[in-house]
Design a protein around this motif. Structure first.
Motif, PDB file in Angstrom:
ATOM      1  N   ALA A 199     -65.037  -8.418 -42.145  1.00 35.65           N
ATOM      2  CA  ALA A 199     -65.467  -9.447 -43.102  1.00 35.65           C
ATOM      3  C   ALA A 199     -65.769  -8.850 -44.471  1.00 35.65           C
ATOM      4  O   ALA A 199     -66.141  -9.574 -45.402  1.00 35.65           O
ATOM      5  CB  ALA A 199     -66.688 -10.185 -42.568  1.00 35.65           C
ATOM      6  N   GLY A 200     -65.643  -7.522 -44.586  1.00 36.40           N
ATOM      7  CA  GLY A 200     -65.774  -6.882 -45.889  1.00 36.40           C
ATOM      8  C   GLY A 200     -67.100  -6.229 -46.191  1.00 36.40           C
ATOM      9  O   GLY A 200     -67.390  -5.904 -47.346  1.00 36.40           O
ATOM     10  N   PHE A 201     -67.930  -5.991 -45.175  1.00 36.51           N
ATOM     11  CA  PHE A 201     -69.207  -5.337 -45.441  1.00 36.51           C
ATOM     12  C   PHE A 201     -69.658  -4.522 -44.228  1.00 36.51           C
ATOM     13  O   PHE A 201     -69.200  -4.729 -43.114  1.00 36.51           O
ATOM     14  CB  PHE A 201     -70.285  -6.372 -45.796  1.00 36.51           C
ATOM     15  N   ILE A 202     -70.557  -3.574 -44.492  1.00 38.74           N
ATOM     16  CA  ILE A 202     -71.184  -2.792 -43.427  1.00 38.74           C
ATOM     17  C   ILE A 202     -72.562  -3.372 -43.179  1.00 38.74           C
ATOM     18  O   ILE A 202     -73.361  -3.507 -44.113  1.00 38.74           O
ATOM     19  CB  ILE A 202     -71.290  -1.305 -43.822  1.00 38.74           C
ATOM     20  N   PRO A 203     -72.872  -3.766 -41.958  1.00 35.38           N
ATOM     21  CA  PRO A 203     -74.151  -4.433 -41.704  1.00 35.38           C
ATOM     22  C   PRO A 203     -75.351  -3.523 -41.958  1.00 35.38           C
ATOM     23  O   PRO A 203     -75.327  -2.338 -41.623  1.00 35.38           O
ATOM     24  CB  PRO A 203     -74.057  -4.822 -40.227  1.00 35.38           C
ATOM     25  N   ASN A 204     -76.376  -4.100 -42.570  1.00 40.56           N
ATOM     26  CA  ASN A 204     -77.637  -3.394 -42.784  1.00 40.56           C
ATOM     27  C   ASN A 204     -78.495  -3.574 -41.535  1.00 40.56           C
ATOM     28  O   ASN A 204     -79.111  -4.626 -41.334  1.00 40.56           O
ATOM     29  CB  ASN A 204     -78.347  -3.970 -44.017  1.00 40.56           C
TER      30      ASN A 204
END
Length: 295
Positions: free
Chosen positions: A208-213
């Motif tokens: 989805a285009g991000f690295i989860p925090n």
């Protein structure tokens, strides 16, 4: 070539370490090394490639291990048939799973149908379950993604829908469905002690285009408490959300389903109790299919 030699070889093959194998077998390391050397001399080939203190199976070793696993499976098959013939077959079923939820709700129904069966269940990662199956230590294994191995049979039980869990007062509560990109800046809560599933959810976010925090990594009970405190969001299987009464929204991204698979050894003769349990598991997932899907 003796069975004891082959058992020693099998243990070394799976530990890839002489000292660790010797500890498991409760024998002296020099004795184990000598046994492996004699086996190699008898076969006229190196069974391991040695790299310092570590060892790995050679191409010849991989061939031998496949047949050794089969030998011990056949010995167990003979024991089962003998016990069955004498009407002393045990009702004990040995199963290992990578997540406790795979048997939640199922066990009680099975016991009601088969009150004399005894189940020995353990928790393990996928690689451990694979090894235990091939060594004949367990009858059945349930993992996420199917185990791909020529010695095993794997059956897909269900492709479960994964949803986004939100606090009840979250800004996105009330929406029917959303894309994961809408929560790219949110803190995430993940389930502890489940590397396979954590890698899967991280991959979904990356797609989805991000690295989860990752703000919290906890067990399922603490996860519920933390979500209610509005401390983050989580990607969870729909069945877990329904069981725990969590607030969730459907995810529109591709590949947001998680497989649940059952595996057993192809040529192993399962006891009647293990066969019944295997068939019961498959029927349970088929009969309760809607529990694992968003409608």
């Amino acid at each position: 070539m003796e069975l004891l030699q082959l058992k020693y070889f099998q243990t070394v093959a799976y530990t890839e370490h002489i000292s660790k194998a010797a500890q498991q077998l409760n024998i002296a390391q020099p004795s184990l090394s000598l046994t492996i050397k004699r086996l190699e001399d008898e076969l006229g080939t190196n069974l391991f490639d040695r790299k310092g203190r570590n060892i790995q199976l050679s191409s010849s070793g991989k061939i031998l291990l496949k047949h050794v696993n089969r030998i011990f499976i056949e010995i167990e098959n003979a024991q089962i048939e003998i016990l069955s013939q004498e009407h002393h077959i045990a009702n004990t079923i040995k199963i290992s799973i990578s997540n406790p939820r795979f048997l939640t709700g199922l066990i009680s129904e099975h016991i009601n149908h088969f009150p004399t069966s005894k189940i020995l269940q353990s928790i393990g990662v996928k690689s451990e379950i694979l090894t235990s199956l091939k060594k004949g230590e367990i009858d059945l294994g349930i993992t996420g993604h199917p185990i791909q191995d020529e010695e095993l049979e794997s059956c897909l039980l269900v492709d479960e829908d994964i949803v986004l869990v939100l606090p009840s007062n979250h800004r996105l509560t009330g929406k029917h469905e959303i894309s994961l990109s809408h929560v790219a800046d949110e803190p995430f809560i993940t389930l502890a002690n489940n590397v396979e599933y954590s890698d899967f959810t991280t991959s979904l976010c990356e797609q989805a285009g991000f690295i989860p925090n990752i703000a919290f990594e906890v067990d399922s009970h603490l996860l519920v408490e933390i979500i209610k405190l509005d401390q983050g969001v989580a990607l969870l299987p729909i069945s877990v959300c329904r069981t725990l009464g969590l607030n969730y929204v459907q995810v529109t991204d591709d590949s947001t389903t998680y497989p649940v698979s059952l595996s057993w050894v192809k040529h192993k003769t399962l006891s009647s109790s293990a066969r019944d349990f295997r068939d019961f598991i498959m029927s349970y997932y088929e009969d309760n299919y809607k529990m694992f899907k968003v409608y």
